[in-house]
Scaffold this motif. Structure first.
Motif, PDB file in Angstrom:
ATOM      1  N   ALA A 296      27.956  -0.041  13.589  1.00  0.00           N
ATOM      2  CA  ALA A 296      28.914   0.091  14.688  1.00  0.00           C
ATOM      3  C   ALA A 296      29.053   1.547  15.132  1.00  0.00           C
ATOM      4  O   ALA A 296      29.208   1.840  16.325  1.00  0.00           O
ATOM      5  N   LYS A 297      28.951   2.467  14.163  1.00  0.00           N
ATOM      6  CA  LYS A 297      29.148   3.876  14.492  1.00  0.00           C
ATOM      7  C   LYS A 297      27.912   4.536  15.096  1.00  0.00           C
ATOM      8  O   LYS A 297      27.923   5.743  15.357  1.00  0.00           O
ATOM      9  N   ASN A 298      26.881   3.751  15.356  1.00  0.00           N
ATOM     10  CA  ASN A 298      25.762   4.286  16.138  1.00  0.00           C
ATOM     11  C   ASN A 298      26.227   4.695  17.530  1.00  0.00           C
ATOM     12  O   ASN A 298      25.575   5.495  18.206  1.00  0.00           O
ATOM     13  N   SER A 299      27.374   4.145  17.936  1.00  0.00           N
ATOM     14  CA  SER A 299      27.931   4.494  19.250  1.00  0.00           C
ATOM     15  C   SER A 299      28.252   5.982  19.340  1.00  0.00           C
ATOM     16  O   SER A 299      28.253   6.548  20.437  1.00  0.00           O
ATOM     17  N   LEU A 300      28.523   6.618  18.213  1.00  0.00           N
ATOM     18  CA  LEU A 300      28.811   8.056  18.207  1.00  0.00           C
ATOM     19  C   LEU A 300      27.597   8.840  18.690  1.00  0.00           C
ATOM     20  O   LEU A 300      27.741   9.877  19.348  1.00  0.00           O
ATOM     21  N   PHE A 301      26.420   8.359  18.369  1.00  0.00           N
ATOM     22  CA  PHE A 301      25.188   9.017  18.790  1.00  0.00           C
ATOM     23  C   PHE A 301      24.816   8.615  20.217  1.00  0.00           C
ATOM     24  O   PHE A 301      24.380   9.444  21.016  1.00  0.00           O
ATOM     25  N   ARG A 302      24.994   7.329  20.524  1.00  0.00           N
ATOM     26  CA  ARG A 302      24.608   6.849  21.856  1.00  0.00           C
ATOM     27  C   ARG A 302      25.416   7.501  22.963  1.00  0.00           C
ATOM     28  O   ARG A 302      24.993   7.521  24.126  1.00  0.00           O
ATOM     29  N   GLY A 317      13.917 -10.946  11.667  1.00  0.00           N
ATOM     30  CA  GLY A 317      14.139 -12.272  11.095  1.00  0.00           C
ATOM     31  C   GLY A 317      15.172 -13.026  11.894  1.00  0.00           C
ATOM     32  O   GLY A 317      15.632 -12.571  12.942  1.00  0.00           O
ATOM     33  N   ASP A 318      15.574 -14.186  11.406  1.00  0.00           N
ATOM     34  CA  ASP A 318      16.504 -15.031  12.136  1.00  0.00           C
ATOM     35  C   ASP A 318      17.964 -14.787  11.774  1.00  0.00           C
ATOM     36  O   ASP A 318      18.844 -15.529  12.219  1.00  0.00           O
ATOM     37  N   LYS A 319      18.237 -13.760  10.971  1.00  0.00           N
ATOM     38  CA  LYS A 319      19.622 -13.431  10.651  1.00  0.00           C
ATOM     39  C   LYS A 319      20.350 -12.891  11.883  1.00  0.00           C
ATOM     40  O   LYS A 319      19.732 -12.365  12.813  1.00  0.00           O
ATOM     41  N   ALA A 320      21.672 -12.961  11.834  1.00  0.00           N
ATOM     42  CA  ALA A 320      22.497 -12.488  12.955  1.00  0.00           C
ATOM     43  C   ALA A 320      22.227 -11.033  13.345  1.00  0.00           C
ATOM     44  O   ALA A 320      22.265 -10.709  14.540  1.00  0.00           O
ATOM     45  N   PRO A 321      21.962 -10.113  12.399  1.00  0.00           N
ATOM     46  CA  PRO A 321      21.694  -8.731  12.818  1.00  0.00           C
ATOM     47  C   PRO A 321      20.508  -8.601  13.769  1.00  0.00           C
ATOM     48  O   PRO A 321      20.418  -7.625  14.507  1.00  0.00           O
ATOM     49  N   SER A 322      19.595  -9.595  13.766  1.00  0.00           N
ATOM     50  CA  SER A 322      18.432  -9.529  14.648  1.00  0.00           C
ATOM     51  C   SER A 322      18.738  -9.990  16.072  1.00  0.00           C
ATOM     52  O   SER A 322      17.849  -9.968  16.918  1.00  0.00           O
ATOM     53  N   PHE A 323      19.986 -10.398  16.317  1.00  0.00           N
ATOM     54  CA  PHE A 323      20.386 -10.679  17.703  1.00  0.00           C
ATOM     55  C   PHE A 323      21.811 -10.158  17.949  1.00  0.00           C
ATOM     56  O   PHE A 323      22.587 -10.729  18.710  1.00  0.00           O
ATOM     57  N   ASN A 324      22.120  -9.029  17.304  1.00  0.00           N
ATOM     58  CA  ASN A 324      23.418  -8.394  17.473  1.00  0.00           C
ATOM     59  C   ASN A 324      23.602  -7.962  18.933  1.00  0.00           C
ATOM     60  O   ASN A 324      22.749  -7.274  19.495  1.00  0.00           O
ATOM     61  N   PRO A 325      24.703  -8.336  19.582  1.00  0.00           N
ATOM     62  CA  PRO A 325      24.925  -7.956  20.987  1.00  0.00           C
ATOM     63  C   PRO A 325      24.908  -6.445  21.223  1.00  0.00           C
ATOM     64  O   PRO A 325      24.599  -5.999  22.338  1.00  0.00           O
ATOM     65  N   ASN A 326      25.223  -5.665  20.195  1.00  0.00           N
ATOM     66  CA  ASN A 326      25.203  -4.209  20.357  1.00  0.00           C
ATOM     67  C   ASN A 326      23.806  -3.683  20.678  1.00  0.00           C
ATOM     68  O   ASN A 326      23.656  -2.569  21.175  1.00  0.00           O
ATOM     69  N   SER A 327      22.794  -4.485  20.392  1.00  0.00           N
ATOM     70  CA  SER A 327      21.421  -4.056  20.659  1.00  0.00           C
ATOM     71  C   SER A 327      21.209  -3.753  22.142  1.00  0.00           C
ATOM     72  O   SER A 327      20.367  -2.929  22.495  1.00  0.00           O
TER      73      SER A 327
END
Length: 573
Positions: A296-302, A317-327
């Protein structure tokens, strides 16, 4: 009592005036005193008024140095410079008007005293420098003890010395120039020594490391807000091949130390987890940032638009992190194949297609392709690689809870087993116990049979995913990025689940469709192993899915794609 005295002095100098005026009363008093003493050095009335105002300013500053906190004196230190300069000018003029004995020495003395005040004003700037948290630099931050006279002690000395010099000058004592020179040299020496001492502290604690980072002129940065360091480590070899310097920014010192255990690349930690503090650490030379973890704190860099933000992820993979809306918030997403793009769309995450760069999976570079049917292999080796337990129950896809049953079934089929649990699994007591149980099973079977199992360090820390993939003939995993990587080999695999039926699992997790689904049911486990280790009816479909999920690129081609896309982005900045 002393504080009350100072307040009374300040009030008498104009503290009764409106606040906008009273804030500057000491400076006004010093200005009037300096003017009277310079303009009318021989006039008794002007001399008396000027001397009284100078004495009041001097006493006010002396009381401040005696009673205030070091922080208060430090904040006030810069303001004292014009006071001292104005009063020194007046005292010098009075002495020159009443004595012809070495007036130049007197002027030099007062100049040195004023310069001393200026030097001392830098002490709090240096001494309050916050030590930088960083490692793997030639000059890592080094915290040294800051000793010697600090700004509060110096201002006591400076104003006491000035008072003595002023008294000697007004009285026109013969020894005035030499007394003034001696006191000024003393103040100057103390101020210079203290300032240099504080500067060395600041330089060692912070500045020289930041200078080294700027001289490095890094072209890339890895912002890392995660804790599982392998996520960043898997990308080092490919960023290295760009031939450009880069560094890592970790958001915590604890993670920095974990990262430093496996790399010599420079790592820094911002003072605070804010966009402004992060920005201070990234030189203007940086043109691209690689994000292996969607924290979540990648926003500090973005928030910093000076460079391009690329999400590379640590697994597909098919886990939720692979389709995280923050992407969707990154400038570009380096994905393995069309499967990753469709995964976002299938889960309702809208991302502009121009942001996707299909490059394959560089971490599969060392994976060897094997087209030999598994049925033709004598005593095949099966990799069992369960994922971790997730952040919550909804994200817990691990099969470790029936892992002992899976391993027992494999042993009964006379296969060699490589057991490689997810690195994060041991942070849970229940899962750590299950891992130990499976390792004990493999150890005992190795002692009583000629099967060659691998577990512990030989299957984990001493081996890469590519190593265990190449050493195996088939794999059992669960919902994990290792499945996509294993597809590169072309070998059969199964995916285990404790929460879904085989049909539900195929529907929800598409990577399972080219594999065999294992559930805690003995019937499902038996059927899946029979098919995976036997005629492998999904072999042809698996090769189709390999192209779909990996872009049709082998590992080496994926690395070249990564380098080419990176260079294109870097050259555009």
């Amino acid at each position: 009592m002393a504080q009350t005295t100072r307040k009374a002095i300040v009030w008498s100098l104009g503290g009764f005036l409106p606040q906008a005026l009273s804030r500057r009363t000491t400076l006004i008093a010093a200005s009037i005193a300096g003017f009277l003493l310079v303009a009318f050095p021989a006039n008794i009335g002007a001399l008396v008024v000027g001397a009284l105002l100078a004495a009041a300013v001097c006493l006010s500053e002396a009381v401040l140095a005696l009673t205030s906190t070091p922080q208060s004196v430090a904040r006030h230190s810069t303001i004292s410079i014009p006071y001292m300069a104005l009063l020194a000018l007046g005292v010098g003029a009075v002495y020159a008007a009443h004595s012809t004995y070495l007036p130049s020495v007197m002027w030099i003395s007062l100049f040195l005293l004023t310069i001393s005040t200026w030097l001392a004003s830098a002490i709090p700037v240096f001494s309050s420098t916050k030590p930088l948290v960083a490692t793997n630099f030639n000059f890592n931050p080094r915290i040294t003890k800051l000793s010697g006279v600090q700004v509060k002690g110096f201002f006591r000395l400076a104003w006491a010395a000035f008072a003595v010099i002023a008294i000697f000058a007004f009285l026109s004592v013969q020894a005035t120039p030499w007394v003034s020179l001696a006191l000024s040299l003393l103040a100057f020496s103390v101020a210079a020594w203290s300032m240099v001492n504080a500067w060395i502290y600041a330089d060692r604690a912070r500045w020289r490391t930041l200078r080294e980072l700027r001289r490095l002129r890094p072209k890339a940065v890895i912002p890392y807000g995660g804790t599982a360091t392998y996520q960043a480590e898997m990308w080092y070899p490919y960023i290295d091949r760009l031939g450009e310097p880069y560094f890592i920014v970790s958001l915590t010192e604890k993670t920095m130390n974990r990262l430093a255990a496996n790399t010599n690349r420079p790592i820094v930690v911002p003072d605070e987890q804010t966009a402004a503090d992060v920005r201070k650490l990234v030189p203007d030379s940086v043109s691209i940032a690689y994000y292996p973890h969607n924290a979540a704190k990648n926003s500090l860099f973005r928030a910093d638009k000076r460079y391009t933000h690329v999400f590379v992820h640590h697994g597909d993979g098919d886990k939720a992190p692979s389709f995280n809306p923050n992407s969707a918030k990154y400038d570009f997403l380096f994905v393995a194949g069309q499967g990753a793009i469709d995964r976002y769309a299938r889960n309702g995450v809208k991302i502009n297609q121009s942001k996707f760069k299909v490059i394959g999976r560089p971490p599969t570079e060392a994976i060897e392709v094997d087209r030999t049917p598994i049925a033709e292999k004598t005593r095949p080796t099966v990799l069992y690689a369960p994922t971790w337990y997730g952040k919550n129950k909804a994200e817990n896809y691990s099969s470790l809870t029936f892992g002992p049953d899976i391993v027992e079934a494999l042993i009964k089929r006379d296969v060699n087993v490589i057991f490689r649990p997810h690195p994060a699994s041991r942070s849970n007591k229940e899962f750590a116990k299950l891992i130990k149980t499976i390792q004990t099973m493999l150890e005992r079977d190795s002692e009583h049979s000629n099967r060659r199992h691998r577990w512990g360090a030989p299957a984990e820390s001493d081996a890469t995913v590519s190593d265990v993939t190449n050493a195996s003939d088939a794999m059992i995993a669960d919902v994990s990025g290792i499945v996509t990587d294993y597809l590169q080999s072309g070998k059969p695999y199964a995916m285990a689940t404790t929460r879904f039926t085989p049909d539900e699992f195929n529907e929800k997790f598409p990577t399972s469709r080219s594999g065999y689904v294992v559930t805690p049911s003995n019937g499902d486990l038996t059927v899946a192993l029979d098919r995976m280790l036997g005629d492998d009816p999904l072999a042809a479909y698996r090769w189709e899915q390999r192209t779909y999920y990996l872009g049709g690129f082998n590992g080496r081609q994926a690395v070249e794609n990564f380098l080419n896309e990176s260079r294109t982005i870097m050259s555009s900045k």
